[in-house]
Motif scaffolding. Structure first.
Motif, mmCIF file in Angstrom:
data_model
loop_
_atom_site.group_PDB
_atom_site.id
_atom_site.type_symbol
_atom_site.label_atom_id
_atom_site.label_comp_id
_atom_site.label_asym_id
_atom_site.label_seq_id
_atom_site.Cartn_x
_atom_site.Cartn_y
_atom_site.Cartn_z
ATOM 1 N N SER A 1 0.858 3.457 2.540
ATOM 2 C CA SER A 1 0.793 3.159 1.110
ATOM 3 C C SER A 1 0.339 1.724 0.855
ATOM 4 N N LEU A 2 0.913 0.784 1.590
ATOM 5 C CA LEU A 2 0.564 -0.620 1.375
ATOM 6 C C LEU A 2 -0.854 -0.915 1.857
ATOM 7 N N PHE B 1 -3.059 0.022 -0.832
ATOM 8 C CA PHE B 1 -2.938 -0.959 -1.916
ATOM 9 C C PHE B 1 -3.770 -2.208 -1.640
#
Length: 320
Positions: A282-283, A286
């Motif tokens: 997820s990061l 991002f």
């Protein structure tokens, strides 16, 4: 990282400059939250085995961060346990891997190491009331900003950097060869190195710190492999340790450092390891649009979140 060994503090405070050098070696071990001098030495040897540039910049960053803490009058008991050196260690490695080996990288490594010490104090002040510690956030902030801004400066930028912690799509079938490589590279990638033998040497260093430490490091590596494979992560990224190094850190932090040795705490630590595996993807998504790097943010955010919850979870206990 709040690991304490009161019996060594007085001893090291009496020895200068040898105390400074020993504190710096402990700073290398504190990347894995361990203050034992032999653990730091073995991990440092592993970093030099990965290449002289990595070993040199890890050493430089640790020495500069530790010296800065002395110069700024940081509490000596904090310094001698290596708590001022680990972010500088990681920053030196991240910069030489991302920007290459040239004179400007030395300048940035020294500057970054100094900033890491200052940011450690800042974050300690801000997080102290909540019972949390800075962990590797100073490294992530300093290295992230420097690597992100490097392309704007021609004397620093030498073209496209090597990829650091960047999961991508790809083949998801996994073999035994992939599994055992992943088990060890999950440990070495804590220091941004993807060589399996480096991870093996580092596990030896962690074993010197105690059975509990090495068992949780190994367990974190295993559960991250299972979680990443179950979620369909690319095999090559699992093999290189990209999905597992944050899980290793979370497992050590919660299972062997911050929480006491109960079954509930152990299960909580492994839950955190699995959560950090998913958070890595997820990061990375991002950060990707603006060229940022994941580094150890999944470890930091997972550990902060789970430790902040502990006071309201009666079955969990902090270490004494």
């Amino acid at each position: 990282m709040p690991v304490t060994e009161p019996d060594i503090v007085g001893e090291l405070q009496e020895r200068e400059p040898s105390g400074y050098l020993l504190a710096s070696v402990r700073g290398v071990g504190q990347v894995d939250l361990q203050p034992l001098i032999w653990t730091g030495l073995v991990i440092l040897a592993a970093l030099w085995s990965a290449g002289w540039e990595i070993g040199l910049f890890a050493t430089l960053g640790t020495l500069v961060s530790t010296a800065t803490a002395y110069a700024l009058g940081v509490d000596r008991s904090n310094i001698v346990l290596g708590l001022q050196g680990y972010s500088g260690c990681l920053t030196g490695i991240a910069l030489v891997i991302s920007l290459g080996h040239h004179p400007a990288t030395y300048v940035l490594a020294v500057t970054g190491a100094v900033l890491c010490t200052v940011l450690t104090a800042t974050l300690t002040t801000l997080l102290g009331p909540y019972g949390l510690t800075a962990l590797t956030a100073p490294f992530c902030l300093v290295s992230g900003v420097m690597v992100l801004g490097a392309p704007s400066f021609s004397r620093i930028w030498n073209g496209a950097p090597k990829q650091v912690s960047s999961p991508t799509s790809g083949e998801t079938a996994i073999s035994w060869d992939d599994l055992w490589h992943a088990f060890f590279t999950n440990v070495s990638q804590v220091f941004l190195v993807d060589e399996w033998y480096v991870g093996l040497i580092m596990l030896v260093g962690l074993a010197l710190a105690g059975v509990r430490v090495v068992l949780f490091a190994a367990a974190g590596s295993v559960v991250s492999i299972v979680a990443a494979w179950a979620l369909g992560a690319p095999t090559e990224q699992i093999r290189e340790g990209i999905y597992g190094y944050n899980a290793v850190l979370v497992a050590i932090a919660l299972g062997a450092v911050f929480l006491s040795g109960t079954v509930a705490n152990g299960a909580y630590a492994l839950f955190g390891a699995v959560a950090s595996t998913g958070l890595t993807a997820s990061l990375t998504s991002f950060f990707k649009p603006f060229g940022g790097h994941t580094f150890t943010w999944p470890f930091i955010l997972t550990t902060w979140a789970l430790m902040a919850a502990v006071p309201l979870l009666p079955r969990l206990r902090r270490s004494d």
